[in-house]
Design a protein around this motif. Structure first.
Motif, mmCIF file in Angstrom:
data_model
loop_
_atom_site.group_PDB
_atom_site.id
_atom_site.type_symbol
_atom_site.label_atom_id
_atom_site.label_comp_id
_atom_site.label_asym_id
_atom_site.label_seq_id
_atom_site.Cartn_x
_atom_site.Cartn_y
_atom_site.Cartn_z
ATOM 1 N N GLN A 255 0.835 -1.185 -0.047
ATOM 2 C CA GLN A 255 0.030 0.049 -0.072
ATOM 3 C C GLN A 255 0.894 1.299 0.078
ATOM 4 N N PRO A 256 1.064 1.917 -1.058
ATOM 5 C CA PRO A 256 1.922 3.154 -1.025
ATOM 6 C C PRO A 256 1.314 4.330 -0.302
ATOM 7 N N VAL A 257 2.301 4.961 0.467
ATOM 8 C CA VAL A 257 1.919 6.188 1.115
ATOM 9 C C VAL A 257 2.834 7.049 0.885
ATOM 10 N N PRO A 258 2.578 8.445 -0.014
ATOM 11 C CA PRO A 258 3.411 9.200 -0.029
ATOM 12 C C PRO A 258 3.637 10.229 1.034
ATOM 13 N N LEU A 259 4.666 10.559 1.334
ATOM 14 C CA LEU A 259 5.157 11.545 2.530
ATOM 15 C C LEU A 259 5.790 12.817 1.886
ATOM 16 N N PRO A 260 5.289 13.878 2.390
ATOM 17 C CA PRO A 260 4.476 14.315 3.691
ATOM 18 C C PRO A 260 2.934 14.247 3.375
ATOM 19 N N ALA A 261 2.690 14.257 2.170
ATOM 20 C CA ALA A 261 1.251 14.284 1.709
ATOM 21 C C ALA A 261 0.450 13.323 2.827
ATOM 22 N N GLY A 262 0.904 12.225 2.997
ATOM 23 C CA GLY A 262 0.224 11.124 3.482
ATOM 24 C C GLY A 262 0.449 11.009 5.115
ATOM 25 N N GLU A 263 0.926 12.197 5.759
ATOM 26 C CA GLU A 263 1.364 12.019 7.296
ATOM 27 C C GLU A 263 0.136 11.752 7.768
ATOM 28 N N ALA A 264 -0.976 12.675 7.575
ATOM 29 C CA ALA A 264 -1.967 12.419 8.515
ATOM 30 C C ALA A 264 -2.808 11.100 8.322
ATOM 31 N N TRP A 265 -2.873 10.781 7.324
ATOM 32 C CA TRP A 265 -3.614 9.521 7.141
ATOM 33 C C TRP A 265 -2.666 8.373 7.709
#
Length: 381
Positions: free
Chosen positions: A100-110
């Motif tokens: 499951q891809p999680v781009p940071l910092p855009a996905g920090e809250a998720w």
């Protein structure tokens, strides 16, 4: 002493490791970072994560591993570099199904919400459903007594009324009690040791929950539900559609914050199926009769995959002792509640509560808690 749930990150990227360590600290979890996947045991970790520099072996795919990548534009990056890194993250995720891809910092809250939920899920409360083999056997009262005694012993408890029939189950019991002793139910009688009374506040029921959007946050759910006799209550006839949509999310959210969740399902097997994946125990309340034995056996054969026990309620009929009931149904006996008039009535919670405070009443409910392994089910802070 409770051990903090652990998070594992496989990467050699120091910047990524520092970012994730900060996020983990905000949710109260311990993060360990390793450069390689060797010697990793999946069950030891609440969450498995990796950077784009250290993809997991193919045998690990499907374990819910998070693929993390720093893709936001930093001072040292151009916009084209940032876009290239983000495209690389999604390309790797597409080539490795199960990541499951999680781009940071855009996905920090998720990521913070996800890690927080998984940390709570590693130490969930117990979920117990109570069902009656048919109407009038005292299932709702047994559910109420279990919740009340757990609260007295210092546990945080939620009692869920999942009986869809209008005026039935806990909704009927609590409503009848409100009519007899209105002032008593407008106040919280906190039974925790050293507790007092406080205002009940505005009740949150099934109708209000059905109007909410998004995932139910556990702390907010606990704060909003009314308290009755020391435990939280979710009641009001839910209706078929509302219950089908909301029961599983409610139980899933509640077990993250309560020590014990007791679900009164009445005679509705559909309610059991909705929360089956969360159930630790299913209690069948039945009289010691031939009809009770036949119905209990039928229900026991249909409810596979859930630990199921009997509660014999009331006086034994000829040829039907609690032990004979257990043999006939091929189900273990959790408890035997002697004949009590208050358990044969639909509007007797006041009497039931007072008997629970007696030595005799507390003894048989306490014994039932012990059999269900709930006598020490208190979340330690």
């Amino acid at each position: 002493m409770d051990v903090a749930p652990r998070l594992l990150l496989i990467t050699e990227d120091r910047a990524l490791r520092d970012d994730v360590a900060l996020i983990a600290a905000t949710v109260g979890a311990a993060l360990e970072s390793r450069p390689r996947w060797e010697a990793v045991v999946p069950r030891e970790w609440a969450v498995l994560m990796c950077g784009t520099d250290r993809l997991p072996p193919r045998s690990w795919l499907g374990r819910g591993t998070l693929l993390l990548g720093i893709t936001g534009e930093a001072q040292s990056q151009s916009q084209s570099q940032s876009q290239c890194e983000e495209q690389q993250l999604w390309k790797l995720a597409a080539e490795q199904p199960g990541l499951q891809p999680v781009p940071l910092p855009a996905g920090e809250a998720w990521l913070a919400r996800h890690l927080g939920a998984r940390v709570l899920d590693r130490n969930p409360g117990r979920v117990l459903a109570v069902a009656g083999v048919f109407g009038g056997v005292g299932a709702s009262t047994v559910a109420y007594l279990l919740a009340a005694e757990q609260a007295v012993r210092g546990a945080s408890v939620l009692l869920v009324d999942a009986d869809p029939a209008p005026g039935a189950g806990l909704a009927g019991l609590l409503g009848a009690e409100e009519g007899r002793s209105g002032d008593r139910n407008r106040r919280v009688r906190s039974l925790r040791r050293g507790g007092g009374e406080a205002g009940l506040g505005e009740a949150l029921g099934w109708a209000e929950l059905a109007a909410l959007e998004g995932e139910l946050a556990s702390p907010q759910l606990a704060a909003a539900l009314p308290i009755h006799d020391g435990f939280h209550v979710l009641s009001g006839a839910p209706g078929v559609e509302v219950r089908r949509r909301m029961l599983e999310p409610v139980v899933r959210s509640a077990r993250r914050v309560f020590d014990t969740v007791v679900v009164d399902v009445g005679r509705d097997s559909d309610a059991v199926s909705l929360v089956r994946e969360h159930l630790d125990q299913l209690l069948l309340v039945t009289p010691c009769t031939a009809r009770g034995a036949a119905t209990a056996r039928q229900l026991g054969e249909s409810e596979t995959g859930v630990p199921l026990r009997l509660v014999a309620n009331g006086a034994s009929h000829a040829g039907w002792s609690p032990q004979e009931l257990a043999v006939a149904t091929d189900l273990p006996l959790a408890g035997d509640i002697p004949e009590q008039r208050w358990l044969r009535r639909e509007d007797a919670l006041d009497a039931a509560y007072e008997l629970l405070r007696s030595r005799r009443g507390a003894a048989f409910i306490g014994a039932l808690l012990e059999v269900l392994d709930l006598e020490e089910q208190v979340r330690h802070e």
